[in-house]
Design a protein around this motif. Structure first.
Motif, PDB file in Angstrom:
ATOM      1  N   GLU A 120      -1.589  10.917  -2.175  1.00  0.00           N
ATOM      2  CA  GLU A 120      -2.792  10.538  -1.418  1.00  0.00           C
ATOM      3  C   GLU A 120      -3.549   9.538  -1.583  1.00  0.00           C
ATOM      4  O   GLU A 120      -3.894   8.669  -0.893  1.00  0.00           O
ATOM      5  N   ILE A 121      -4.046   9.531  -2.835  1.00  0.00           N
ATOM      6  CA  ILE A 121      -4.850   8.429  -3.494  1.00  0.00           C
ATOM      7  C   ILE A 121      -4.091   6.929  -3.423  1.00  0.00           C
ATOM      8  O   ILE A 121      -4.722   6.078  -2.899  1.00  0.00           O
ATOM      9  N   LEU A 122      -2.683   7.144  -3.687  1.00  0.00           N
ATOM     10  CA  LEU A 122      -1.972   5.915  -3.561  1.00  0.00           C
ATOM     11  C   LEU A 122      -2.116   5.246  -2.041  1.00  0.00           C
ATOM     12  O   LEU A 122      -2.138   3.996  -1.638  1.00  0.00           O
ATOM     13  N   LEU A 123      -1.729   6.371  -0.931  1.00  0.00           N
ATOM     14  CA  LEU A 123      -1.692   5.894   0.220  1.00  0.00           C
ATOM     15  C   LEU A 123      -3.179   5.357   0.712  1.00  0.00           C
ATOM     16  O   LEU A 123      -3.271   4.353   1.596  1.00  0.00           O
ATOM     17  N   ARG A 124      -4.364   6.025   0.341  1.00  0.00           N
ATOM     18  CA  ARG A 124      -5.527   5.581   0.738  1.00  0.00           C
ATOM     19  C   ARG A 124      -5.909   4.181   0.104  1.00  0.00           C
ATOM     20  O   ARG A 124      -6.418   3.346   0.788  1.00  0.00           O
ATOM     21  N   THR A 125      -5.469   4.148  -1.266  1.00  0.00           N
ATOM     22  CA  THR A 125      -5.549   2.714  -1.787  1.00  0.00           C
ATOM     23  C   THR A 125      -4.757   1.702  -0.951  1.00  0.00           C
ATOM     24  O   THR A 125      -5.387   0.478  -0.870  1.00  0.00           O
ATOM     25  N   GLU A 126      -3.630   1.937  -0.792  1.00  0.00           N
ATOM     26  CA  GLU A 126      -2.837   0.978   0.096  1.00  0.00           C
ATOM     27  C   GLU A 126      -3.404   0.571   1.359  1.00  0.00           C
ATOM     28  O   GLU A 126      -3.264  -0.546   1.949  1.00  0.00           O
ATOM     29  N   GLU A 127      -4.000   1.547   1.852  1.00  0.00           N
ATOM     30  CA  GLU A 127      -4.590   1.308   3.333  1.00  0.00           C
ATOM     31  C   GLU A 127      -5.716   0.403   3.458  1.00  0.00           C
ATOM     32  O   GLU A 127      -6.194  -0.491   4.031  1.00  0.00           O
ATOM     33  N   ARG A 128      -6.738   0.732   2.120  1.00  0.00           N
ATOM     34  CA  ARG A 128      -7.621  -0.390   1.795  1.00  0.00           C
ATOM     35  C   ARG A 128      -7.390  -1.833   1.584  1.00  0.00           C
ATOM     36  O   ARG A 128      -8.086  -2.630   2.159  1.00  0.00           O
ATOM     37  N   ARG A 131      -9.296 -11.309  -2.652  1.00  0.00           N
ATOM     38  CA  ARG A 131      -8.940 -10.847  -3.799  1.00  0.00           C
ATOM     39  C   ARG A 131      -9.773  -9.677  -4.675  1.00  0.00           C
ATOM     40  O   ARG A 131      -9.322  -8.761  -5.027  1.00  0.00           O
ATOM     41  N   VAL A 132     -11.090 -10.099  -4.338  1.00  0.00           N
ATOM     42  CA  VAL A 132     -12.079  -9.282  -5.019  1.00  0.00           C
ATOM     43  C   VAL A 132     -12.077  -7.834  -4.334  1.00  0.00           C
ATOM     44  O   VAL A 132     -12.392  -7.085  -5.008  1.00  0.00           O
ATOM     45  N   ALA A 133     -11.851  -8.083  -2.925  1.00  0.00           N
ATOM     46  CA  ALA A 133     -11.806  -6.817  -2.233  1.00  0.00           C
ATOM     47  C   ALA A 133     -10.663  -6.005  -2.674  1.00  0.00           C
ATOM     48  O   ALA A 133     -10.498  -4.778  -2.878  1.00  0.00           O
ATOM     49  N   LEU A 134      -9.430  -6.346  -2.965  1.00  0.00           N
ATOM     50  CA  LEU A 134      -8.494  -5.911  -3.578  1.00  0.00           C
ATOM     51  C   LEU A 134      -8.524  -5.028  -5.037  1.00  0.00           C
ATOM     52  O   LEU A 134      -8.184  -4.276  -5.139  1.00  0.00           O
ATOM     53  N   ARG A 135      -9.337  -5.894  -5.674  1.00  0.00           N
ATOM     54  CA  ARG A 135      -9.323  -5.387  -7.119  1.00  0.00           C
ATOM     55  C   ARG A 135     -10.457  -4.192  -6.822  1.00  0.00           C
ATOM     56  O   ARG A 135     -10.459  -3.414  -7.749  1.00  0.00           O
ATOM     57  N   GLY A 136     -11.329  -4.295  -5.973  1.00  0.00           N
ATOM     58  CA  GLY A 136     -12.595  -3.187  -5.809  1.00  0.00           C
ATOM     59  C   GLY A 136     -11.698  -2.039  -5.210  1.00  0.00           C
ATOM     60  O   GLY A 136     -11.697  -0.987  -5.623  1.00  0.00           O
ATOM     61  N   ALA A 137     -10.843  -2.161  -4.325  1.00  0.00           N
ATOM     62  CA  ALA A 137      -9.820  -1.182  -3.729  1.00  0.00           C
ATOM     63  C   ALA A 137      -9.188  -0.524  -5.261  1.00  0.00           C
ATOM     64  O   ALA A 137      -8.938   0.767  -5.250  1.00  0.00           O
ATOM     65  N   ARG A 138      -8.426  -1.306  -5.939  1.00  0.00           N
ATOM     66  CA  ARG A 138      -7.673  -0.743  -7.004  1.00  0.00           C
ATOM     67  C   ARG A 138      -8.805  -0.044  -7.980  1.00  0.00           C
ATOM     68  O   ARG A 138      -8.296   1.088  -8.348  1.00  0.00           O
ATOM     69  N   ARG A 139      -9.888  -0.689  -8.386  1.00  0.00           N
ATOM     70  CA  ARG A 139     -10.985   0.263  -9.171  1.00  0.00           C
ATOM     71  C   ARG A 139     -11.231   1.509  -8.427  1.00  0.00           C
ATOM     72  O   ARG A 139     -11.203   2.543  -9.128  1.00  0.00           O
ATOM     73  N   HIS A 140     -11.442   1.642  -7.047  1.00  0.00           N
ATOM     74  CA  HIS A 140     -11.675   2.841  -6.495  1.00  0.00           C
ATOM     75  C   HIS A 140     -10.557   3.780  -6.562  1.00  0.00           C
ATOM     76  O   HIS A 140     -10.760   5.360  -6.872  1.00  0.00           O
ATOM     77  N   GLY A 141      -9.550   3.143  -6.433  1.00  0.00           N
ATOM     78  CA  GLY A 141      -8.178   4.288  -6.426  1.00  0.00           C
ATOM     79  C   GLY A 141      -7.958   4.679  -7.888  1.00  0.00           C
ATOM     80  O   GLY A 141      -7.660   5.824  -8.192  1.00  0.00           O
TER      81      GLY A 141
END
Length: 187
Positions: free
Chosen positions: A6-14, A127-137
């Motif tokens: 579920e965490i992976l799915l939410r991260t992918e969605e972001r 890219r910053v948004a993607l890194r933020g999504a990674r950090r959050h995940g």
């Protein structure tokens, strides 16, 4: 489904949202050819509120250097013309009865390079948004691991999967940027 999935799915969605937003931003960047997205989101004061141009009119590109705006209500033609002029996008609207013509002039070399700087900044923001999504995940995964006594191996596997997602989406941003730069440089 386990919570790591579920965490992976939410991260992918972001991450998909961040790349989708970048696509929308790139579509609104003028590249010398007419695209309805150049003007679709311009705010227009009509009916005592602010509405997007796309909600008030049909926008078409009959050729590479012309946009046609056909308001559904002829009484908003002047408000649309004014909004386009105030948007300062380098296009001068020509009112032709109930129709607004927007001739899209070719970009100068200096303006092309300026636009490339703009799209590179947009790509870096994505890219910053993607890194933020990674950090959050990753934070979610670590919190879940502490709460539910799952193994370190499962956490490490999830962290690798989050990194793979990040790499995939950053690659997509790079491809989009490369395509937009090529489009901007094409005369």
């Amino acid at each position: 489904m386990s919570s790591f999935e579920e965490i992976l799915l939410r991260t992918e969605e972001r991450m998909e949202k961040a790349v989708g937003h970048l696509r929308e931003e790139f579509a609104s960047v003028r590249s010398g050819k007419a695209s309805p997205e150049l003007v679709a989101n311009i705010p227009v004061e009509a009916y005592d509120s602010s509405m997007r141009l796309r909600d008030l009119a049909a926008i078409t590109a009959p050729d590479a250097h012309l946009l046609l705006v056909q308001p559904w209500d002829p009484t908003v033609v002047d408000a649309i013309r004014k909004a386009i002029e105030e948007a300062r996008i380098g296009i001068n609207p020509i009112v032709d009865g109930k129709l607004i013509r927007l001739p899209v002039p070719p970009l100068s070399e200096e303006r092309r390079h300026e636009m490339i700087r703009v799209v590179r900044r947009m790509a870096e923001e994505a890219r910053v948004a993607l890194r933020g999504a990674r950090r959050h995940g990753l934070e979610e995964a670590k919190a879940f691991q502490k709460e539910s006594d799952v193994s370190e191996d499962d956490l490490a596997r999830t962290e690798k999967d989050v990194q793979k997602l990040t790499d995939r989406f950053i690659g997509e941003v790079d491809r989009l940027l490369q395509a937009k730069e090529a489009e901007l440089l094409k005369v």
